[in-house]
Design a protein around this motif. Structure first.
Motif, PDB file in Angstrom:
ATOM      1  N   ALA A 221       0.689  -1.317   0.062  1.00  0.00           N
ATOM      2  CA  ALA A 221       0.116   0.119   0.138  1.00  0.00           C
ATOM      3  C   ALA A 221       0.638   1.368  -0.044  1.00  0.00           C
ATOM      4  O   ALA A 221       0.655   2.178  -0.760  1.00  0.00           O
ATOM      5  CB  ALA A 221      -0.882   0.084   1.147  1.00  0.00           C
ATOM      6  N   VAL A 222       1.923   1.120   0.806  1.00  0.00           N
ATOM      7  CA  VAL A 222       2.759   2.257   0.842  1.00  0.00           C
ATOM      8  C   VAL A 222       3.694   2.748  -0.517  1.00  0.00           C
ATOM      9  O   VAL A 222       3.700   3.645  -0.893  1.00  0.00           O
ATOM     10  CB  VAL A 222       3.808   2.275   1.937  1.00  0.00           C
ATOM     11  N   THR A 223       4.053   1.314  -0.935  1.00  0.00           N
ATOM     12  CA  THR A 223       4.619   1.252  -2.260  1.00  0.00           C
ATOM     13  C   THR A 223       3.820   1.863  -3.363  1.00  0.00           C
ATOM     14  O   THR A 223       4.255   2.835  -4.503  1.00  0.00           O
ATOM     15  CB  THR A 223       5.266  -0.007  -2.911  1.00  0.00           C
ATOM     16  N   ALA A 224       2.803   1.542  -3.426  1.00  0.00           N
ATOM     17  CA  ALA A 224       1.293   2.000  -4.451  1.00  0.00           C
ATOM     18  C   ALA A 224       1.352   3.516  -4.105  1.00  0.00           C
ATOM     19  O   ALA A 224       1.206   4.277  -5.190  1.00  0.00           O
ATOM     20  CB  ALA A 224       0.317   1.283  -4.067  1.00  0.00           C
ATOM     21  N   VAL A 225       1.289   3.915  -3.013  1.00  0.00           N
ATOM     22  CA  VAL A 225       0.945   5.735  -3.021  1.00  0.00           C
ATOM     23  C   VAL A 225       2.213   6.240  -3.388  1.00  0.00           C
ATOM     24  O   VAL A 225       2.093   7.325  -4.084  1.00  0.00           O
ATOM     25  CB  VAL A 225       0.723   5.973  -1.542  1.00  0.00           C
ATOM     26  N   LEU A 226       3.474   5.669  -3.183  1.00  0.00           N
ATOM     27  CA  LEU A 226       4.565   6.549  -3.294  1.00  0.00           C
ATOM     28  C   LEU A 226       4.773   6.383  -4.918  1.00  0.00           C
ATOM     29  O   LEU A 226       5.125   7.408  -5.494  1.00  0.00           O
ATOM     30  CB  LEU A 226       5.878   5.914  -2.735  1.00  0.00           C
ATOM     31  N   LEU A 227       4.482   5.198  -5.674  1.00  0.00           N
ATOM     32  CA  LEU A 227       4.569   5.010  -7.110  1.00  0.00           C
ATOM     33  C   LEU A 227       3.653   5.860  -7.798  1.00  0.00           C
ATOM     34  O   LEU A 227       3.885   6.388  -8.889  1.00  0.00           O
ATOM     35  CB  LEU A 227       4.450   3.693  -7.385  1.00  0.00           C
ATOM     36  N   THR A 228       2.575   6.159  -7.411  1.00  0.00           N
ATOM     37  CA  THR A 228       1.464   6.740  -8.109  1.00  0.00           C
ATOM     38  C   THR A 228       1.411   8.302  -7.703  1.00  0.00           C
ATOM     39  O   THR A 228       1.402   9.089  -8.711  1.00  0.00           O
ATOM     40  CB  THR A 228      -0.035   6.146  -7.570  1.00  0.00           C
ATOM     41  N   GLY A 230       3.622   9.886  -5.696  1.00  0.00           N
ATOM     42  CA  GLY A 230       5.034  10.689  -5.327  1.00  0.00           C
ATOM     43  C   GLY A 230       5.568  11.569  -6.632  1.00  0.00           C
ATOM     44  O   GLY A 230       6.197  12.264  -6.206  1.00  0.00           O
ATOM     45  N   PRO A 231       5.480  11.149  -7.843  1.00  0.00           N
ATOM     46  CA  PRO A 231       6.086  11.894  -8.789  1.00  0.00           C
ATOM     47  C   PRO A 231       5.468  13.111  -8.812  1.00  0.00           C
ATOM     48  O   PRO A 231       6.330  14.129  -9.320  1.00  0.00           O
ATOM     49  CB  PRO A 231       5.802  11.245 -10.171  1.00  0.00           C
ATOM     50  N   GLU A 295      -4.167  30.500   0.411  1.00  0.00           N
ATOM     51  CA  GLU A 295      -4.135  29.174   0.494  1.00  0.00           C
ATOM     52  C   GLU A 295      -3.785  28.294  -0.811  1.00  0.00           C
ATOM     53  O   GLU A 295      -4.293  27.026  -0.485  1.00  0.00           O
ATOM     54  CB  GLU A 295      -5.774  28.922   0.624  1.00  0.00           C
ATOM     55  N   MET A 296      -3.070  28.757  -1.639  1.00  0.00           N
ATOM     56  CA  MET A 296      -2.631  27.631  -2.607  1.00  0.00           C
ATOM     57  C   MET A 296      -1.778  26.875  -2.332  1.00  0.00           C
ATOM     58  O   MET A 296      -0.939  26.864  -1.402  1.00  0.00           O
ATOM     59  CB  MET A 296      -1.785  28.678  -3.345  1.00  0.00           C
ATOM     60  N   ARG A 297      -1.951  25.664  -2.616  1.00  0.00           N
ATOM     61  CA  ARG A 297      -1.190  24.412  -1.916  1.00  0.00           C
ATOM     62  C   ARG A 297      -0.174  24.251  -2.982  1.00  0.00           C
ATOM     63  O   ARG A 297       0.309  24.444  -4.194  1.00  0.00           O
ATOM     64  CB  ARG A 297      -2.045  23.100  -2.169  1.00  0.00           C
ATOM     65  N   VAL A 298       0.890  23.667  -2.181  1.00  0.00           N
ATOM     66  CA  VAL A 298       2.353  23.639  -2.993  1.00  0.00           C
ATOM     67  C   VAL A 298       2.285  21.811  -3.025  1.00  0.00           C
ATOM     68  O   VAL A 298       3.432  21.331  -3.959  1.00  0.00           O
ATOM     69  CB  VAL A 298       3.415  23.861  -1.927  1.00  0.00           C
ATOM     70  N   ILE A 299       1.583  21.133  -2.702  1.00  0.00           N
ATOM     71  CA  ILE A 299       1.528  19.766  -3.098  1.00  0.00           C
ATOM     72  C   ILE A 299       0.262  19.527  -3.911  1.00  0.00           C
ATOM     73  O   ILE A 299      -1.132  19.811  -3.482  1.00  0.00           O
ATOM     74  CB  ILE A 299       1.443  18.837  -1.835  1.00  0.00           C
ATOM     75  N   LEU A 300       0.220  18.906  -4.828  1.00  0.00           N
ATOM     76  CA  LEU A 300      -1.083  18.502  -5.835  1.00  0.00           C
ATOM     77  C   LEU A 300      -1.909  17.513  -5.357  1.00  0.00           C
ATOM     78  O   LEU A 300      -3.242  17.542  -5.509  1.00  0.00           O
ATOM     79  CB  LEU A 300      -0.678  18.196  -7.203  1.00  0.00           C
ATOM     80  N   VAL A 301      -1.382  16.745  -4.419  1.00  0.00           N
ATOM     81  CA  VAL A 301      -2.185  15.561  -4.033  1.00  0.00           C
ATOM     82  C   VAL A 301      -3.048  15.934  -2.695  1.00  0.00           C
ATOM     83  O   VAL A 301      -2.888  16.832  -2.064  1.00  0.00           O
ATOM     84  CB  VAL A 301      -1.202  14.433  -3.423  1.00  0.00           C
ATOM     85  N   ARG A 302      -4.251  15.700  -3.018  1.00  0.00           N
ATOM     86  CA  ARG A 302      -5.300  15.704  -1.922  1.00  0.00           C
ATOM     87  C   ARG A 302      -5.682  14.279  -1.222  1.00  0.00           C
ATOM     88  O   ARG A 302      -5.324  13.224  -1.782  1.00  0.00           O
ATOM     89  CB  ARG A 302      -6.678  16.075  -2.666  1.00  0.00           C
ATOM     90  N   LYS A 303      -6.247  14.510  -0.205  1.00  0.00           N
ATOM     91  CA  LYS A 303      -6.633  13.310   0.718  1.00  0.00           C
ATOM     92  C   LYS A 303      -7.351  12.243  -0.136  1.00  0.00           C
ATOM     93  O   LYS A 303      -7.032  10.916   0.051  1.00  0.00           O
ATOM     94  CB  LYS A 303      -7.432  13.710   1.981  1.00  0.00           C
ATOM     95  N   ARG A 304      -8.428  12.626  -0.814  1.00  0.00           N
ATOM     96  CA  ARG A 304      -8.962  11.584  -1.756  1.00  0.00           C
ATOM     97  C   ARG A 304      -8.354  11.012  -2.800  1.00  0.00           C
ATOM     98  O   ARG A 304      -8.664   9.740  -2.941  1.00  0.00           O
ATOM     99  CB  ARG A 304     -10.191  12.612  -2.475  1.00  0.00           C
ATOM    100  N   ASP A 305      -7.355  11.470  -3.253  1.00  0.00           N
ATOM    101  CA  ASP A 305      -6.394  10.849  -3.949  1.00  0.00           C
ATOM    102  C   ASP A 305      -5.512   9.795  -3.227  1.00  0.00           C
ATOM    103  O   ASP A 305      -5.376   8.588  -3.742  1.00  0.00           O
ATOM    104  CB  ASP A 305      -5.322  11.628  -4.818  1.00  0.00           C
ATOM    105  N   VAL A 306      -5.187   9.748  -2.154  1.00  0.00           N
ATOM    106  CA  VAL A 306      -4.509   8.954  -1.391  1.00  0.00           C
ATOM    107  C   VAL A 306      -5.414   7.798  -1.115  1.00  0.00           C
ATOM    108  O   VAL A 306      -5.001   6.622  -1.147  1.00  0.00           O
ATOM    109  CB  VAL A 306      -3.818   9.577   0.133  1.00  0.00           C
ATOM    110  N   LEU A 307      -6.531   8.089  -0.746  1.00  0.00           N
ATOM    111  CA  LEU A 307      -7.752   7.054  -0.292  1.00  0.00           C
ATOM    112  C   LEU A 307      -7.939   6.400  -1.654  1.00  0.00           C
ATOM    113  O   LEU A 307      -8.240   5.038  -1.436  1.00  0.00           O
ATOM    114  CB  LEU A 307      -8.985   7.927   0.081  1.00  0.00           C
TER     115      LEU A 307
END
Length: 340
Positions: A221-228, A230-231, A295-307
Motif C-alpha cells: 500500500a505504501v509503495t503504491a501511494v509513492l509510485l502513483t 510521489g512523482p 491558501e494555494m497548495r504546494v502539493i497537488l495531492v489531495r486526501k481523496r487521491d491517497v484514499l
C-alpha cells in the motif's frame, strides 16, 4: 480476455474429458493474472497515457509557457505504447521471458509448477508460452509508460513555467496533472489482484494464515501511494515559487488599492455617495483573490487521491480478510483507525 479465454477453454475441455477439475483451472494465480490483471493494467495504462498527453497539451494551450518547450515532452509520453520500435523490444523481451518460464530457466510460482506437473500439453504451452508473455508485455509497457510520465514531471522543473497563483483550483492551474495518477490506480488495482491471487493460493493450498501477509499488504500500500502520487512532488518547488511570488505581488497590489480606497472614502469627505460604488466590490474581490493565493497548495495531492490509491491497493484483499475477520469487526477496526 485474450490471455485468459483460450486457457479457460483448454482447461475446461480437459476437465470434462478427465471428469475432474483441471489443475490449471484451480490455479488462482492464473485467473488473477490473465482474467483481472491484464485487462486492468492495459486499460489503466492506456487511459493514464492519454490523460498525460492531454495534460502536456494543456500546458501549451493554456499559456503555462512557451509552446516549443512542451513539444518534446508530448512526444515522450506514451512512447513505449505507440512507437513500434520500442513495442517490438518489449515484445521480444516478453517472449524470451515466457520461453524461459516454459523451459524452466526461471522459476514459476509454486501453484503453476504443481499444475504443470499434473497437466501437460497445450494448456501448459498456452499458459507459459503465450499467456505469460502477454502478461509480461502489458505489465512492462505500463511500467515504462508511467516512468515516461514521471520523467515529464521531472523535466517540468527545467521548463519556464508560468503559474497563476490566484487560479481557483488552488494549485496555480496545475491540478489537472493529478488526472493521470487517478487513472493509474487501475494499474495498481491490477497488480494488487496478482498479489491477492498469490496469497489466496497459499491460503487455499498451503494452509497459510491471512495474518502472515499483513506486513506485505501494508508495504504494498505504501509503495503504491509513492509510485502513483510521489512523482507529483517533483512540481512542488515550482508551486512554492508561484505561491511566494503571488503573495508578494498580490500583497503589493492589495496594499496599493487599500491605500487608494482609504484616501478616497475614509481620510477625506467623499465627493460622491458610497452606496452603489464599485470600489467596495473591487476591494472584496481583491480580498478573495488574495485569500486564494494565501491558501494555494504546494502539493497537488489531495486526501481523496491517497484514499483512492489505498482502495486500489488494499481493496482486493478484502475477501481474504473476510476469511479471518467478520465484516462487522473489520468495519469497526476501520472506523477506529480513521477516528484516530
Amino acid at each position: 480476455m485474450l490471455a485468459w479465454l483460450p486457457f479457460a477453454l483448454l482447461a475446461g475441455v480437459s476437465s470434462i474429458r478427465n471428469r475432474e477439475l483441471d489443475p490449471y483451472f484451480r490455479d488462482l494465480t492464473l485467473h488473477a493474472r490473465f482474467l483481472l490483471a491484464v485487462p486492468l493494467v492495459h486499460v489503466g495504462s492506456s487511459i493514464s497515457v492519454r490523460l498525460a498527453r492531454q495534460s502536456v497539451h494543456r500546458l501549451a494551450d493554456e499559456g503555462f509557457g512557451d509552446r516549443t518547450a512542451f513539444e518534446p515532452l508530448a512526444s515522450t509520453v506514451g512512447a513505449w505504447m505507440e512507437e513500434r520500435g520500442k513495442s517490438a523490444i518489449l515484445l521480444v523481451v516478453s517472449v524470451l521471458l515466457g520461453q524461459a518460464l516454459l523451459w524452466g530457466a526461471i522459476q514459476a510460482p509454486l501453484e503453476l509448477r504443481q499444475a504443470a506437473a499434473q497437466g501437460e500439453g497445450m494448456r501448459r504451452i498456452w499458459v507459459e508460452g503465450i499467456g505469460f508473455p502477454i502478461f509480461y508485455f502489458v505489465g512492462l509497457r505500463a511500467i515504462l509508460s508511467w516512468a515516461g510520465w514521471c520523467g515529464v514531471l521531472a523535466q517540468l522543473r527545467r521548463v519556464s513555467l508560468r503559474l497563476f497563483p490566484a487560479h481557483p483550483d488552488y494549485c496555480g492551474g496545475l491540478e489537472f496533472l493529478v488526472l493521470p495518477c487517478r487513472a493509474f490506480c487501475l494499474v495498481i488495482l491490477g497488480f494488487s489482484c496478482i498479489l491477492v491471487g498469490d496469497w489466496g493460493a497459499e491460503i487455499a493450498f498451503d494452509a497459510a494464515d491471512v495474518s502472515e501477509f499483513g506486513g506485505l499488504l501494508g508495504a504494498w500500500a505504501v509503495t503504491a501511494v509513492l509510485l502513483t502520487l510521489g512523482p507529483l512532488v517533483l512540481v512542488s518547488p515550482r508551486l512554492l515559487e508561484a505561491r511566494l511570488r503571488g503573495l508578494r505581488e498580490f500583497g503589493a497590489l492589495a496594499t496599493s488599492y487599500t491605500r487608494l480606497f482609504e484616501e478616497r472614502w475614509i481620510r477625506r469627505v467623499p465627493d460622491r455617495p458610497l452606496l452603489g460604488t464599485p470600489d467596495l466590490q473591487s476591494l472584496a474581490d481583491l480580498g478573495n483573490s488574495f485569500r486564494v493565493v494565501r491558501e494555494m497548495r504546494v502539493i497537488l495531492v489531495r486526501k481523496r487521491d491517497v484514499l483512492l490509491v489505498l482502495l486500489a491497493s488494499v481493496g482486493p484483499a478484502l475477501p481474504l480478510l473476510l476469511t479471518k475477520f467478520p465484516l462487522a469487526e473489520l468495519l469497526e477496526r476501520l472506523f477506529l483507525t480513521v477516528a484516530r
